[in-house]
Design an enzyme around this catalytic site. Structure first.
Site, PDB file in Angstrom:
ATOM      1  N   LYS A 286     -33.159  10.914  34.478  1.00 42.31           N
ATOM      2  CA  LYS A 286     -34.140  12.150  34.225  1.00 42.31           C
ATOM      3  C   LYS A 286     -33.829  12.974  35.335  1.00 42.31           C
ATOM      4  CE  LYS A 286     -38.463  13.373  33.163  1.00 42.31           C
ATOM      5  NZ  LYS A 286     -38.562  14.298  32.075  1.00 42.31           N
TER       6      LYS A 286
ATOM      7  N   GLU B  33     -34.998  26.098  24.399  1.00 38.93           N
ATOM      8  CA  GLU B  33     -35.576  24.641  25.191  1.00 38.93           C
ATOM      9  C   GLU B  33     -35.795  23.931  23.318  1.00 38.93           C
ATOM     10  OE1 GLU B  33     -36.164  23.432  27.277  1.00 38.93           O
ATOM     11  OE2 GLU B  33     -37.649  21.775  26.956  1.00 38.93           O
TER      12      GLU B  33
ATOM     13  N   HIS C 177     -23.900  39.783  15.659  1.00 42.64           N
ATOM     14  CA  HIS C 177     -22.620  40.662  16.497  1.00 42.64           C
ATOM     15  C   HIS C 177     -21.610  39.496  16.651  1.00 42.64           C
ATOM     16  CE1 HIS C 177     -25.266  43.709  16.701  1.00 42.64           C
ATOM     17  NE2 HIS C 177     -26.379  43.641  16.959  1.00 42.64           N
TER      18      HIS C 177
ATOM     19  N   GLU D  30     -30.251  16.854  23.521  1.00 43.46           N
ATOM     20  CA  GLU D  30     -29.941  16.089  23.905  1.00 43.46           C
ATOM     21  C   GLU D  30     -30.332  14.750  23.518  1.00 43.46           C
ATOM     22  OE1 GLU D  30     -33.537  17.415  27.092  1.00 43.46           O
ATOM     23  OE2 GLU D  30     -32.626  16.203  28.175  1.00 43.46           O
TER      24      GLU D  30
ATOM     25  N   LYS E  64     -33.494  20.540  23.611  1.00 51.17           N
ATOM     26  CA  LYS E  64     -34.252  18.985  22.990  1.00 51.17           C
ATOM     27  C   LYS E  64     -33.411  17.942  21.588  1.00 51.17           C
ATOM     28  CE  LYS E  64     -36.354  18.829  25.387  1.00 51.17           C
ATOM     29  NZ  LYS E  64     -36.669  19.730  27.160  1.00 51.17           N
TER      30      LYS E  64
ATOM     31  N   ASN F 155     -25.661   6.618  46.279  1.00 53.39           N
ATOM     32  CA  ASN F 155     -26.173   7.318  44.845  1.00 53.39           C
ATOM     33  C   ASN F 155     -25.632   8.386  45.779  1.00 53.39           C
ATOM     34  OD1 ASN F 155     -27.365   9.236  43.425  1.00 53.39           O
ATOM     35  ND2 ASN F 155     -29.923   9.153  44.433  1.00 53.39           N
ATOM     36  N   GLY F 156     -25.427   9.907  44.968  1.00 55.19           N
ATOM     37  CA  GLY F 156     -24.621  10.475  45.777  1.00 55.19           C
ATOM     38  C   GLY F 156     -22.938  10.647  45.049  1.00 55.19           C
TER      39      GLY F 156
ATOM     40  N   TRP G  14     -25.464   5.926  37.319  1.00 52.10           N
ATOM     41  CA  TRP G  14     -25.544   7.026  36.028  1.00 52.10           C
ATOM     42  C   TRP G  14     -23.386   7.485  36.906  1.00 52.10           C
ATOM     43  CZ3 TRP G  14     -23.870  12.590  36.506  1.00 52.10           C
ATOM     44  CH2 TRP G  14     -23.532  13.091  35.567  1.00 52.10           C
TER      45      TRP G  14
ATOM     46  N   CYS H 160     -28.342   8.251  40.721  1.00 48.49           N
ATOM     47  CA  CYS H 160     -28.083   6.674  40.671  1.00 48.49           C
ATOM     48  C   CYS H 160     -29.608   6.103  41.034  1.00 48.49           C
ATOM     49  CB  CYS H 160     -26.888   6.204  40.979  1.00 48.49           C
ATOM     50  SG  CYS H 160     -25.738   6.433  40.189  1.00 48.49           S
TER      51      CYS H 160
ATOM     52  N   ARG I 182     -33.402   7.466  36.214  1.00 51.77           N
ATOM     53  CA  ARG I 182     -32.040   8.092  37.624  1.00 51.77           C
ATOM     54  C   ARG I 182     -31.221   7.868  37.063  1.00 51.77           C
ATOM     55  NH1 ARG I 182     -34.328   9.555  42.239  1.00 51.77           N
ATOM     56  NH2 ARG I 182     -31.869   9.652  43.372  1.00 51.77           N
TER      57      ARG I 182
END
Ligand code: AGP
Length: 605
Positions: free
Chosen positions: A600, A481, A504, A488, A485, A103-104, A77, A2, A30
């Site tokens: 982020k 990657e 397989h 997300e 993308k 935050n945490g 968040w 956060c 954040r």
């Protein structure tokens, strides 16, 4: 993850609540599930909260009394408790005497909550933060420092907190354990800013202090006092910091992500220019480490998400050129794994934000085992840059979009150049790569020139519900990657596979509803991948290929100029994957720069 903020006016004409909202705007990377702001007015707590982004607070705050000189704020968040108004910070205690932002994660919050409830304390949210507010309030008898030290002794986990109490309307208290919290005293106005990230301070020059674990800060007026966890005052030294208006403009692009995609060519040029020395590449940050580097017998790369993918892509090159075994680890796995102690290990810690809890915890868990730790990071003064032995800046400037693009390619290029630096330090000669590396900007330009074509395929493919990304060799981690993308920002499921692995098992998923995006390189590997793609075509799977020439497996092909590249194809291909995901998400009208559920900087484990 956060964003927390506090502000105390000294001599400026600023308004406390609005200044906090400005700060929250810069902390939204954040988390942005909900936001709130609070102050003390006429002996009671005044607070405004909203589910959703900070902008929604602005109209609410407009009616606030103007003479407020101190305030605290938060952008959330969600970790504990749904996204709701009741769970939005600032959280207010059961006596309605203090407001607190956090935050945490407080890991033993349920146990503490039960103990407080047994003493008659009431709760109105599902958050661990409210437990912290109530615990402090429960211990408070007029001595805030004592209440704070007692409360912090009871809680386990990580936190950065900022609070105000109605007994001291112009005082802010703050503390931190395992989460970042910066305090800046403006050298012009004397105003004091407190934030999860010092880059969110208003544009000016500051004397700054980064709270150490379990310290308590008391800010009243222009005075900053720091106490240890026994409430004993500590002597501290402040460091200078200048904040320029950060890159918050989109320069005409619709989204920060597209702007940042297009910054990559210039960024790659800047990095190559800065690191070039005679006909090779060199890091002045490692000037004094030649003897140490000559002892390196193992290299461990630790990172998360896209930063981890950069490590996976560069691994083979690093091993081949330094002849040193390289292992790449996810921060969240590394910390709890059982390790063999390997002597003379160089640790390369990769993080755009420098605040990723999983990565920091992994570093902390084995720091004493490393010969040297190098941070590849985009944020100076971040926790990672302060904990590692050496800091190599990514030079990517602020990356606003939650979805990493330019920072990722900067990480990847720096890993390649670091490999060359290390190889040169070990007596090898890597001049053979210089010409190819210097041709990268042109190849990136060639990818940009195909943007419309990529966008048109992305539009067409946006109707597919599920995606494979396939490639061989170093193109497989490029697919990891590219798939991330897409997930997300489009919220569509996407899976990366080594092309040869499809048969397989995963091939069972192939039918006309599955789209496969293939990254083709050159030579035998490309030919093998094309034969794997034929197996998809034979089962009516739709296929789009990036790169590779003269194949009949699909008419959906995008090629770009890479004749000068052999080793570093991964960078232009990664950019092509970014562009594809961007336009597909745009076609689906997604919130591209701030996708749902993401942040982020992930500052919780
Ligand atoms: C990348 O697009 C994501 N936003 C995410 O995977 C990110 O790379 C990861 O959280 C690591 O962040 P860091 O580089 O700041 O440590």
């Amino acid at each position: 993850m956060c964003g927390i903020y506090g502000y105390i006016k000294a001599s400026s004409e600023k308004k406390a609540l609005e200044t906090c909202l400005d700060g929250l705007q810069k902390l939204q990377y954040r988390g942005y599930d909900s936001a709130g702001v609070a102050a003390i007015h006429n002996g009671s707590i005044l607070s405004f909260k909203t589910v959703g982004k900070v902008d929604l607070l602005t109209s609410l705050v407009k009616e606030s009394p103007k003479e407020l000189s101190a305030a605290i704020a938060h952008t959330r968040w969600a970790t504990h408790g749904r996204v709701s108004s009741a769970n939005t910070h600032p959280q207010i205690d059961y006596k309605e005497s203090l407001a607190l932002v956090h935050n945490g994660i407080i890991e033993n919050y349920l146990e503490v909550k039960k103990r407080l409830e047994s003493k008659g304390v009431t709760f109105s949210s599902e958050t661990d933060t409210e437990v912290c507010a109530n615990l402090i309030s429960y211990y408070y008898d007029g001595d805030m420092l004592s209440a704070l030290t007692r409360a912090f002794a009871d809680i386990n986990g990580s936190f950065a907190i900022v609070l105000m109490h109605k007994d001291f309307p112009e005082t802010i208290y703050a503390s931190a354990r395992g989460c970042p919290l910066a305090i800046g005293i403006c050298e012009i106005s004397g105003d004091v800013y407190i934030s999860s990230d010092s880059s969110s301070f208003s544009e000016s020059s500051y004397s700054t202090y980064f709270l150490q674990d379990n310290e308590i800060a008391k800010v009243d007026g222009k005075t900053l006092t720091i106490y240890d966890d026994q409430a004993k005052e500590k002597k501290i030294s402040l460091s200078p910091l200048t904040i320029t208006e950060n890159e918050t403009l989109k320069d005409g692009y619709e989204h920060f992500m597209l702007k940042e995609i297009h910054e990559q060519k210039g960024l790659i040029e800047r990095i190559l220019h800065k690191r070039k020395k005679q006909n090779s590449f060199y890091y002045r940050e490692l000037e004094d480490d030649k003897d140490l580097l000559n002892q390196v017998q193992h290299i461990e790369i630790i990172a998360c998400g896209s930063s981890y993918h950069a490590g996976l892509i560069a691994k083979e090159f690093l091993e081949q050129e330094t002849r040193i075994p390289v292992s790449v680890h996810l921060g969240s796995q590394y910390r709890y794994a059982k390790h063999l102690d390997k002597a003379n290990t160089l640790a390369i810690i990769i993080s755009q934000s420098g605040e990723t809890a999983d990565t920091l915890a992994a570093l902390e868990s084995r720091k004493e085992h490393f010969l040297l730790t190098i941070a590849l990071c985009n944020v100076e003064n971040s926790t990672l840059t302060r904990k590692a032995d050496r800091f190599i800046p990514l030079m990517a400037k602020k990356e606003v979009s939650v979805c990493s693009t330019k920072a990722f390619t900067a990480q990847l290029l720096n890993l390649y150049l670091l490999g060359i630096h290390l190889a040169n330090a070990l007596g090898a000669s890597c001049e053979k790569f210089t010409k190819e590396l210097l041709s990268l900007p042109l190849c990136i330009e060639s990818v940009y020139s195909k943007e419309k074509e990529i966008a048109s395929f992305a539009k067409e493919y946006s109707s597919f519900p599920y995606f494979f990304f396939v490639g061989r060799g170093q193109m497989y981690p490029v697919c990891l990657e590219a798939a991330l993308k897409l997930k997300e920002i489009s919220y569509l499921p996407a899976e990366a596979l080594p092309a040869g692995e499809m048969k397989h098992g995963p091939i069972a998923l192939i039918d006309e509803k599955l789209a496969t995006i293939a990254f083709l390189t050159k030579g035998e590997i490309a030919a093998k991948t094309i034969s794997n793609l034929s197996e998809i075509r034979a089962r009516n799977g739709r296929i789009l290929t990036f790169g590779g020439n003269n194949h009949e497996v699909t008419k959906d092909q995008i090629t770009f100029e890479t004749d000068s590249l052999e080793t570093f194809l991964t960078i232009p291909y990664s950019i092509a994957g970014q562009i594809f995901s961007y336009y597909l998400a745009k076609e689906l009208d997604r919130e591209i720069d701030f996708p749902r559920n993401l942040a982020k900087s992930v500052t919780v484990e």
